[in-house]
Design an enzyme around this catalytic site. Structure first.
Site, PDB file in Angstrom:
ATOM      1  N   ASN A  99       0.808  -1.070   0.061  1.00 45.31           N
ATOM      2  CA  ASN A  99       0.109  -0.055  -0.083  1.00 45.31           C
ATOM      3  C   ASN A  99       0.927   1.326   0.030  1.00 45.31           C
ATOM      4  OD1 ASN A  99      -2.279   1.722   0.474  1.00 45.31           O
ATOM      5  ND2 ASN A  99      -1.926   1.833   2.404  1.00 45.31           N
ATOM      6  N   HIS A 101       1.194   5.194   1.252  1.00 49.01           N
ATOM      7  CA  HIS A 101       0.383   5.926   2.126  1.00 49.01           C
ATOM      8  C   HIS A 101       1.393   7.490   2.048  1.00 49.01           C
ATOM      9  CE1 HIS A 101      -2.259   7.270   5.553  1.00 49.01           C
ATOM     10  NE2 HIS A 101      -1.050   7.804   5.993  1.00 49.01           N
ATOM     11  N   SER A 133       5.205   6.606   2.262  1.00 49.68           N
ATOM     12  CA  SER A 133       5.489   5.280   2.813  1.00 49.68           C
ATOM     13  C   SER A 133       4.955   4.247   1.920  1.00 49.68           C
ATOM     14  CB  SER A 133       5.171   5.008   4.102  1.00 49.68           C
ATOM     15  OG  SER A 133       5.306   6.188   4.969  1.00 49.68           O
ATOM     16  N   ASP A 142      -2.867   0.804   7.205  1.00 48.27           N
ATOM     17  CA  ASP A 142      -1.722   1.412   7.139  1.00 48.27           C
ATOM     18  C   ASP A 142      -0.657   0.955   8.562  1.00 48.27           C
ATOM     19  OD1 ASP A 142      -2.839   3.252   5.372  1.00 48.27           O
ATOM     20  OD2 ASP A 142      -3.540   4.470   6.875  1.00 48.27           O
TER      21      ASP A 142
HETATM   22  C1  GRF Z   1      -2.399   9.109  -2.537  1.00 45.44           C
HETATM   23  O1  GRF Z   1      -2.085  10.139  -1.761  1.00 45.44           O
HETATM   24  C2  GRF Z   1      -2.050   7.697  -1.786  1.00 45.44           C
HETATM   25  O2  GRF Z   1      -0.933   7.840  -1.140  1.00 45.44           O
HETATM   26  C3  GRF Z   1      -3.328   7.562  -0.981  1.00 45.44           C
HETATM   27  O3  GRF Z   1      -4.416   8.013  -1.673  1.00 45.44           O
HETATM   28  C4  GRF Z   1      -4.119   9.059  -2.572  1.00 45.44           C
HETATM   29  C5  GRF Z   1      -4.498   8.416  -4.166  1.00 45.44           C
HETATM   30  O4  GRF Z   1      -4.260   9.331  -4.928  1.00 45.44           O
HETATM   31  N1  GRF Z   1      -3.550   6.213  -0.296  1.00 45.44           N
HETATM   32  P1  GRF Z   1      -4.655   8.784  -6.560  1.00 45.44           P
HETATM   33  O5  GRF Z   1      -5.941   8.009  -6.763  1.00 45.44           O
HETATM   34  O6  GRF Z   1      -3.602   7.560  -6.808  1.00 45.44           O
HETATM   35  O7  GRF Z   1      -4.229   9.905  -7.353  1.00 45.44           O
END
Ligand code: GRF
Length: 211
Positions: A99, A101, A133, A142
């Site tokens: 994932n 984050h 991360s 997370d």
């Molecule tokens: C990103 O900031 C990611 O880290 C978080 O959600 C957002 C997704 O953005 N988990 P996108 O849909 O890839 O533009």
């Protein structure tokens, strides 16, 4: 062998796009499936534009449905996916589900910490450094072991949107680099990667080197 990568996304999918753009030519992975819990996710349009199968889950909590959607994927990447992954699927994809984050975990993560809430919390804390991360997925939001992090400075006067944009630019580079490195290594358990070179990312920072 080129690794088959499934991407799970709930939103616009700019991280999916970064993976699609990187997973070509000599890259050790290809995006082969895109899965969403929302039929209106922009990520699905990106998938269709790339000629990929795009699956909308009827029930994201249904382990059998998600397992079927993931099919023969070697790696599952959560890129802005907002649902908890059922424990049976986590177990099946142990060390093969990651994932991204938009903060330096274990800080500023967990249930409800997504989107601009993350960046607002970072600003409220007075932290001078945030970042992106990539971590293994476990049964909680997370929480799984961190694979790689990229620090990003918090600047005076930053708004949550400004910070989100600065972190997102880094995410777009970190996530494909981690996916490629894991694929190259063949997905051994518990990989921890370290950035070499400049500590802080800027728009024109040198090429990302993960070790
Ligand atoms: C990103 O900031 C990611 O880290 C978080 O959600 C957002 C997704 O953005 N988990 P996108 O849909 O890839 O533009």
């Amino acid at each position: 062998m080129t690794a088959r990568v499934a991407v799970l996304a709930s939103g616009g999918g700019t991280n999916l796009q970064a993976l699609l753009d990187a997973g070509t030519g000599e890259a050790p992975f290809r995006i082969t499936r895109v899965i969403s819990n929302r039929s209106d996710a922009g990520a699905l349009d990106r998938a269709r534009r790339a000629g990929l199968a795009a699956v909308v889950l009827r029930n994201p909590g249904d382990a059998a449905e998600l397992t079927a959607a993931l099919g023969d994927s070697d790696l599952a990447v959560l890129a802005g996916y907002l649902k908890l992954v059922p424990a049976a699927v986590v177990a099946r994809f142990r060390w093969r589900m990651i994932n991204i984050h938009p903060a330096l975990l274990p800080g500023f993560g967990g249930d409800g910490m997504y989107g601009s809430r993350v960046h607002a919390a970072v600003l409220a804390s007075g932290a001078t450094v945030t970042g992106a991360s990539v971590h293994y997925v476990d049964e909680a939001f997370d929480r799984g072991p961190v694979i790689a992090q990229w620090p990003v400075p918090v600047r005076p006067g930053d708004t949550p949107d400004a910070l989100a944009a600065r972190v997102l630019a880094v995410e777009h580079r970190l996530l494909p680099a981690v996916a490629a490195e894991l694929a190259r290594r063949g997905f051994p358990p518990g990989v921890r990667l370290h950035l070499s070179g400049a500590a802080f990312a800027s728009g024109d920072s040198p090429s990302l080197d993960l070790r």
